[in-house]
Write an enzyme that holds these catalytic residues in place. Structure first.
Site, PDB file in Angstrom:
ATOM      1  N   ASP A  63       0.857  -1.203   0.000  1.00  0.00           N
ATOM      2  CA  ASP A  63       0.000   0.000   0.000  1.00  0.00           C
ATOM      3  C   ASP A  63       0.877   1.231   0.000  1.00  0.00           C
ATOM      4  O   ASP A  63       1.933   1.256   0.630  1.00  0.00           O
ATOM      5  CB  ASP A  63      -0.869   0.027   1.278  1.00  0.00           C
ATOM      6  CG  ASP A  63      -1.690  -1.259   1.382  1.00  0.00           C
ATOM      7  OD1 ASP A  63      -2.085  -1.738   0.308  1.00  0.00           O
ATOM      8  OD2 ASP A  63      -1.853  -1.761   2.493  1.00  0.00           O
ATOM      9  N   ASP A  69       3.196  12.798   9.049  1.00  0.00           N
ATOM     10  CA  ASP A  69       2.585  14.113   9.240  1.00  0.00           C
ATOM     11  C   ASP A  69       1.355  14.284   8.349  1.00  0.00           C
ATOM     12  O   ASP A  69       0.411  14.971   8.722  1.00  0.00           O
ATOM     13  CB  ASP A  69       3.578  15.265   9.047  1.00  0.00           C
ATOM     14  CG  ASP A  69       4.644  14.991   8.030  1.00  0.00           C
ATOM     15  OD1 ASP A  69       4.434  14.109   7.188  1.00  0.00           O
ATOM     16  OD2 ASP A  69       5.681  15.662   8.080  1.00  0.00           O
ATOM     17  N   GLU A  92      -0.235  23.133   8.638  1.00  0.00           N
ATOM     18  CA  GLU A  92       1.106  23.274   8.079  1.00  0.00           C
ATOM     19  C   GLU A  92       1.262  22.405   6.845  1.00  0.00           C
ATOM     20  O   GLU A  92       2.051  22.688   5.960  1.00  0.00           O
ATOM     21  CB  GLU A  92       2.132  22.884   9.166  1.00  0.00           C
ATOM     22  CG  GLU A  92       3.563  23.287   8.880  1.00  0.00           C
ATOM     23  CD  GLU A  92       4.384  22.172   8.247  1.00  0.00           C
ATOM     24  OE1 GLU A  92       3.877  21.046   8.181  1.00  0.00           O
ATOM     25  OE2 GLU A  92       5.500  22.453   7.791  1.00  0.00           O
ATOM     26  N   GLU A  93       0.452  21.338   6.772  1.00  0.00           N
ATOM     27  CA  GLU A  93       0.559  20.380   5.675  1.00  0.00           C
ATOM     28  C   GLU A  93      -0.212  20.788   4.422  1.00  0.00           C
ATOM     29  O   GLU A  93      -0.126  20.102   3.398  1.00  0.00           O
ATOM     30  CB  GLU A  93       0.037  19.009   6.138  1.00  0.00           C
ATOM     31  CG  GLU A  93       0.941  18.315   7.152  1.00  0.00           C
ATOM     32  CD  GLU A  93       2.328  18.066   6.601  1.00  0.00           C
ATOM     33  OE1 GLU A  93       3.305  18.392   7.278  1.00  0.00           O
ATOM     34  OE2 GLU A  93       2.426  17.607   5.448  1.00  0.00           O
ATOM     35  N   ASP A 114      -0.085  22.843  13.483  1.00  0.00           N
ATOM     36  CA  ASP A 114       0.975  22.046  12.887  1.00  0.00           C
ATOM     37  C   ASP A 114       0.733  20.632  13.382  1.00  0.00           C
ATOM     38  O   ASP A 114       0.919  20.360  14.566  1.00  0.00           O
ATOM     39  CB  ASP A 114       2.349  22.572  13.360  1.00  0.00           C
ATOM     40  CG  ASP A 114       3.492  21.848  12.660  1.00  0.00           C
ATOM     41  OD1 ASP A 114       4.653  22.295  12.799  1.00  0.00           O
ATOM     42  OD2 ASP A 114       3.229  20.830  11.979  1.00  0.00           O
ATOM     43  N   LEU A 116       2.118  17.626  13.108  1.00  0.00           N
ATOM     44  CA  LEU A 116       3.196  16.806  13.652  1.00  0.00           C
ATOM     45  C   LEU A 116       4.527  17.503  13.409  1.00  0.00           C
ATOM     46  O   LEU A 116       5.269  17.177  12.490  1.00  0.00           O
ATOM     47  CB  LEU A 116       3.187  15.409  13.020  1.00  0.00           C
ATOM     48  CG  LEU A 116       3.996  14.333  13.766  1.00  0.00           C
ATOM     49  CD1 LEU A 116       3.501  14.155  15.201  1.00  0.00           C
ATOM     50  CD2 LEU A 116       3.926  13.000  13.037  1.00  0.00           C
ATOM     51  N   ASP A 117       4.804  18.459  14.286  1.00  0.00           N
ATOM     52  CA  ASP A 117       6.048  19.220  14.130  1.00  0.00           C
ATOM     53  C   ASP A 117       7.240  18.347  14.507  1.00  0.00           C
ATOM     54  O   ASP A 117       7.196  17.614  15.490  1.00  0.00           O
ATOM     55  CB  ASP A 117       6.036  20.467  15.029  1.00  0.00           C
ATOM     56  CG  ASP A 117       7.322  21.245  14.865  1.00  0.00           C
ATOM     57  OD1 ASP A 117       7.487  21.907  13.830  1.00  0.00           O
ATOM     58  OD2 ASP A 117       8.179  21.148  15.762  1.00  0.00           O
ATOM     59  N   GLU A 278       3.041  28.016  14.900  1.00  0.00           N
ATOM     60  CA  GLU A 278       4.127  27.606  15.803  1.00  0.00           C
ATOM     61  C   GLU A 278       4.436  28.742  16.785  1.00  0.00           C
ATOM     62  O   GLU A 278       4.233  28.622  17.988  1.00  0.00           O
ATOM     63  CB  GLU A 278       5.381  27.216  14.998  1.00  0.00           C
ATOM     64  CG  GLU A 278       5.194  25.923  14.198  1.00  0.00           C
ATOM     65  CD  GLU A 278       6.394  25.568  13.333  1.00  0.00           C
ATOM     66  OE1 GLU A 278       6.459  24.427  12.867  1.00  0.00           O
ATOM     67  OE2 GLU A 278       7.281  26.428  13.108  1.00  0.00           O
TER      68      GLU A 278
HETATM   69  P1  P6P Z   1      17.036  23.255  12.547  1.00  0.00           P
HETATM   70  C1  P6P Z   1      11.669  20.616  13.000  1.00  0.00           C
HETATM   71  O1  P6P Z   1      11.882  20.340  11.641  1.00  0.00           O
HETATM   72  C2  P6P Z   1      11.503  22.127  13.138  1.00  0.00           C
HETATM   73  O2  P6P Z   1      10.481  22.602  12.330  1.00  0.00           O
HETATM   74  C3  P6P Z   1      11.242  22.465  14.592  1.00  0.00           C
HETATM   75  O3  P6P Z   1      10.556  21.459  15.257  1.00  0.00           O
HETATM   76  C4  P6P Z   1      12.639  22.676  15.149  1.00  0.00           C
HETATM   77  O4  P6P Z   1      12.669  23.578  16.240  1.00  0.00           O
HETATM   78  C5  P6P Z   1      13.384  23.256  13.948  1.00  0.00           C
HETATM   79  O5  P6P Z   1      12.721  22.756  12.769  1.00  0.00           O
HETATM   80  C6  P6P Z   1      14.829  22.801  13.906  1.00  0.00           C
HETATM   81  O6  P6P Z   1      15.459  23.506  12.833  1.00  0.00           O
HETATM   82  O7  P6P Z   1      17.365  24.289  11.478  1.00  0.00           O
HETATM   83  O8  P6P Z   1      17.752  23.508  13.855  1.00  0.00           O
HETATM   84  O9  P6P Z   1      17.144  21.837  12.089  1.00  0.00           O
END
Ligand code: P6P
Length: 334
Positions: A63, A69, A92-93, A114, A116-117, A278
């Protein structure tokens, strides 16, 4: 011990403090917490179900696997879009604003999230999280429109975040303090574990990606160096902690104090993080806990997004460290 303060009981108890409240906000917060529980389960089992977390490869059954995310986004859009409370959603997606079942009728609120940050960290078991904030429509007599997302963070009705880590936690505020809950898997409920979180006035930890040093303004370099110096009159040197997952670095800063910063730099003149879903929700939370949040010269909560995916810098944490940043980098303390 019988857990009496579950999230839903706590939210409904808080509602009783506002006799004229409709209970709608309580209901939608409970809906969001359900989405967080579902995402928590997805993250916890990603490795076993061939979801491959963040790679989007094809699983063992042939599948097509959506990356986590996207899965988390679909859970929240489906759950909250059908709640009847939100006229529009921003994720965010998704490139554009999402209409819902309630766009053209009773949806009083709009929600930005967001889903799944930090999802790229899942493969190495680094915590990830969901971040959200809620606004009332500017004009409740009409349907929700995109402009309803163009409001300062001071208009936020509720904001929160979850951390999917060693435990699943849920931290939120509706403007009456910040409250933290921990998911008890044995009963599938979030239980109150941190009532009225307050950030220490001053901390001992700084959190920044020092790999960007070469791109920083000289005064930002001076600020970070000031945190590393041993100063007999102060608590220095600070300890460095940087997870690289915003919710994890923010949650530690909220609870232990100090400063998290992602300033603008020569490679990211507009900032790295996203303002609407964020920086603004986390700024709301940090200020409700007695802390501060700026983008450099300005208070994040006074910024008005002009684009739903607009980027921003974020310097947030204990008042002492954030004011020192303002003073050293911008020559002012407000
Ligand atoms: P860098 C994760 O991708 C993110 O969006 C945040 O969760 C995190 O604080 C930041 O990017 C980390 O960015 O440039 O340090 O890798």
């Amino acid at each position: 011990m019988i857990p009496t303060q579950t999230l839903s009981r706590f939210i409904h108890a808080q509602r009783r403090r506002y006799p004229d409240s409709t209970g709608e906000l309580s209901d939608l917060l409970v809906s969001i917490s359900l989405g967080v529980k579902l995402i928590s389960q997805m993250v916890a089992t990603a490795g076993f179900k061939g979801l491959h977390g963040y790679t989007g490869e094809t699983n063992v059954h042939g599948d097509e696997v959506k990356v986590l995310d996207e899965e988390a986004d679909e859970v929240l859009v489906e759950l909250l879009g059908s709640s009847g409370h939100f006229g529009l959603l921003v994720s965010e997606e998704r490139d554009s604003v999402i209409s819902t079942d309630a766009t053209h009728n009773e949806g009083k609120y709009v929600l930005a999230f967001d889903p799944l940050d930090g999802s790229s960290n899942i493969g190495s078991s680094i915590p990830t999280g969901t971040i959200f904030c809620i606004f009332r429509k500017k004009d409740e007599s009409r349907s929700a429109i995109n402009d309803d997302f163009c409001q300062p963070g001071t208009n936020i009705v509720a904001a929160g975040y979850s951390v999917y880590g060693a435990k699943t936690s849920f931290v939120y505020s509706t403007g009456s303090g910040v409250h933290g809950f921990t998911l008890d898997p044995s009963i599938g409920e979030f239980v109150l574990t941190d009532h009225d979180i307050k950030v220490p006035e001053r901390g001992t930890i700084y959190s920044v990606n020092e790999g960007n040093t070469a791109f920083w303004d000289e005064r930002v370099k001076e600020y970070v160096e000031s945190l590393k110096r041993h100063d007999a009159t102060a608590k220095g040197p600070y300890t460095g902690r940087y997870v690289g997952s915003l919710v994890a670095d923010f949650d530690r800063t909220l609870r232990k104090g100090g400063v998290f910063l992602y300033p603008v730099d020569a490679k990211r003149p507009l900032g790295r993080l996203r303002l609407l879903y964020e920086c603004m929700p986390l700024a709301f939370i940090m200020e409700q806990a007695g802390g501060a949040a700026i983008n450099g010269p300005d208070r994040v909560s006074e910024l008005v997004p002009s684009d739903i995916h607009q980027r921003s810098a974020l310097i947030t944490g204990s008042p002492h460290e954030v004011n020192a940043y303002r003073s050293i980098v911008h020559g002012s303390t407000r």
